[in-house]
Design an enzyme around this catalytic site. Structure first.
Site, short mmCIF file in Angstrom:
data_model
loop_
_atom_site.label_atom_id
_atom_site.label_comp_id
_atom_site.label_asym_id
_atom_site.label_seq_id
_atom_site.Cartn_x
_atom_site.Cartn_y
_atom_site.Cartn_z
N HIS A 58 -6.96 6.10 -9.79
CA HIS A 58 -8.00 7.00 -9.46
C HIS A 58 -7.54 8.49 -9.38
O HIS A 58 -7.15 9.22 -8.26
CB HIS A 58 -8.35 6.52 -8.05
CG HIS A 58 -9.50 7.47 -7.29
ND1 HIS A 58 -10.31 8.17 -8.29
CD2 HIS A 58 -9.89 7.51 -6.20
CE1 HIS A 58 -11.13 8.64 -7.27
NE2 HIS A 58 -11.04 8.30 -6.03
N SER A 94 -7.07 2.03 -3.81
CA SER A 94 -6.49 2.86 -5.13
C SER A 94 -5.54 3.39 -5.14
O SER A 94 -4.89 3.67 -3.82
CB SER A 94 -7.87 3.94 -5.47
OG SER A 94 -8.06 4.86 -4.51
N CYS A 112 -14.25 13.50 -5.25
CA CYS A 112 -13.80 12.13 -6.30
C CYS A 112 -15.06 12.23 -7.29
O CYS A 112 -14.80 11.71 -8.32
CB CYS A 112 -13.34 11.04 -5.63
SG CYS A 112 -12.22 11.18 -4.27
N ARG A 134 -1.86 -4.47 -13.07
CA ARG A 134 -0.80 -5.45 -12.64
C ARG A 134 -1.28 -6.86 -12.79
O ARG A 134 -1.82 -7.53 -12.11
CB ARG A 134 -0.09 -5.27 -11.20
CG ARG A 134 0.32 -3.93 -10.88
CD ARG A 134 1.08 -3.92 -9.79
NE ARG A 134 0.15 -4.00 -8.55
CZ ARG A 134 -0.64 -3.03 -7.96
NH1 ARG A 134 -0.55 -1.88 -8.43
NH2 ARG A 134 -1.45 -3.35 -6.84
N GLY A 186 -15.67 12.70 -1.11
CA GLY A 186 -15.35 13.37 0.39
C GLY A 186 -16.54 14.18 0.76
O GLY A 186 -17.29 14.65 0.12
N CYS A 232 -18.31 7.11 -4.11
CA CYS A 232 -18.04 7.65 -2.87
C CYS A 232 -17.25 9.08 -3.02
O CYS A 232 -16.32 9.16 -4.02
CB CYS A 232 -17.34 6.78 -2.09
SG CYS A 232 -15.59 6.06 -2.54
#
Length: 381
Positions: free
Chosen positions: A337, A236, A89, A209, A369, A367
């Site tokens: 994301h 996300s 990420c 939203r 993986g 963060c």
């Protein structure tokens, strides 16, 4: 002494799964940004020494070096190289780090850094092909356990004693802040509208939203564990998008008549537990603060990844940062994301907020993986 400055930072809108960008080829979406970056700055693409592009799922339409393919699709000279990076990420945040390192070291004068992920077309897990990417020796080290982001976030909830209400309150706040920013045009300077093949122009992030409520969020079911706290509302989403930053030396910017926005003050990467996989941004932040010589009170804004509400809440508890300074325009829970683009998307939003609000220092961390995290401190110029 050579430095690395950011001259421009742009992004596409972030599309929702199956939304306005879902029919866009990742190479085309990336090329659109390269064209827009040159147009905005007056940059001659022939001067670019390299393009570093983050992408997590490098298969199907995102394989064969999407960075290089985007350079060609943008009509840039064939002499401009490109490389595609994967730090999960944080891939496009790593692209900025790599670009800055090349510029500071003298290996390059101008590098474009960014990333793309069109998750509607190349879904999560597409690169696994029903195989085990970890191997038996990896699993044996952790008693047979293998990383799982959702279950890792549930581990965080237990370790930091987070409640469902806290997670939902954070998620609601993310949407409220993003909706306010969108309504008041705070994203307009950073977003490059995308006109799709069927002639529709996508101008705004699609996942925000407004008008939500804690009652609605409380009604959503847990998605990773029967007794878990994480839902589609406080996590996300699946998204499409791209982002790009123009990085060069301050001297080169002056030579070209360009005005830098910020310089890369400090850039670090850290590792932590790969099974929980989401906590390395805590040691990464500490490492960045130690190396920078700054104190936490010097930082005027924090952009923290919102893969799950658990992540920024645990980070805030450990670091002690003022929550009012964290993600002032929302984050991945609301904006979205698109994995390989997220690091550059966060940094684009950070750069524009620092310029528009006169914030001297900003810190971004994500963060990633494998229990990894990049952390970057920018200084406004």
């Amino acid at each position: 002494m050579r430095d690395a400055v950011i001259v421009e930072a742009i992004r596409t809108p972030v599309g929702k799964r199956g939304g306005g960008l879902s029919a866009e080829h990742p190479v085309e979406l990336s090329a659109d940004l390269l064209v827009a970056l040159a147009a905005r700055t007056g940059l001659d693409p022939a001067l670019v020494d390299d393009v570093h592009w983050g992408c997590v799922h490098q298969v199907a339409e995102q394989t064969y070096n999407v960075a290089r393919n985007a350079v060609i699709a943008a009509g840039w000279p064939e002499s401009v190289p490109g490389t595609t990076l994967d730090r999960q990420c944080g891939s496009s945040q790593q692209a900025v780090h790599s670009a800055a390192a090349m510029v500071v070291s003298g290996q390059a004068d101008i590098v474009v850094a960014g990333g793309v992920e069109v998750m509607s077309r190349v879904p999560m897990g597409a690169s696994v092909l029903d195989k085990d990417p970890f191997g038996e020796r990896f699993a044996a080290r952790y008693d047979g356990r293998r990383p799982h982001m959702g279950l890792g976030a549930e581990d965080i909830n237990r370790r930091w004693s987070l409640t469902r209400t806290q997670l939902d309150e954070f998620a609601l706040s993310s949407h409220e802040k993003a909706a306010h920013a969108q309504k008041n045009g705070l994203f307009e300077s950073q977003i490059v509208p995308v006109t799709t093949a069927d002639g529709v122009t996508v101008e705004h992030d699609e996942g925000i939203r407004p008008g939500g409520s804690l009652e609605k969020l409380a009604g959503l079911r847990s998605v990773f564990a029967e007794d878990g706290l994480l839902t589609a509302g406080n996590s996300s989403s699946i998204n499409d998008g791209a982002a790009a930053l123009l990085v060069m030396t301050g001297d080169k910017a002056r030579e070209l008549g360009m005005t830098p926005i910020a310089r890369v003050h400090t850039a670090v990467v850290a590792g932590d537990d790969p099974i929980i996989s989401l906590t390395a941004l805590i040691p990464a932040t500490r490492k960045a603060m130690d190396r920078s010589g700054l104190s936490l009170s010097d930082i005027g804004v924090f952009e923290i990844s919102e893969a799950f509400a658990s992540v920024p809440l645990a980070w805030q508890k450990e670091i002690g940062a003022d929550p009012a300074l964290m993600n002032p325009h929302g984050g991945a829970i609301s904006i979205g994301h698109p994995l390989g683009a997220s690091g550059a998307r966060l940094m684009t939003t950070l750069v524009h907020h620092m310029r528009e609000s006169g914030v001297r220092y900003g810190l971004q961390t994500m963060c990633e993986g494998g229990g990894l995290s990049n952390a970057t401190i920018l200084e406004l110029l």
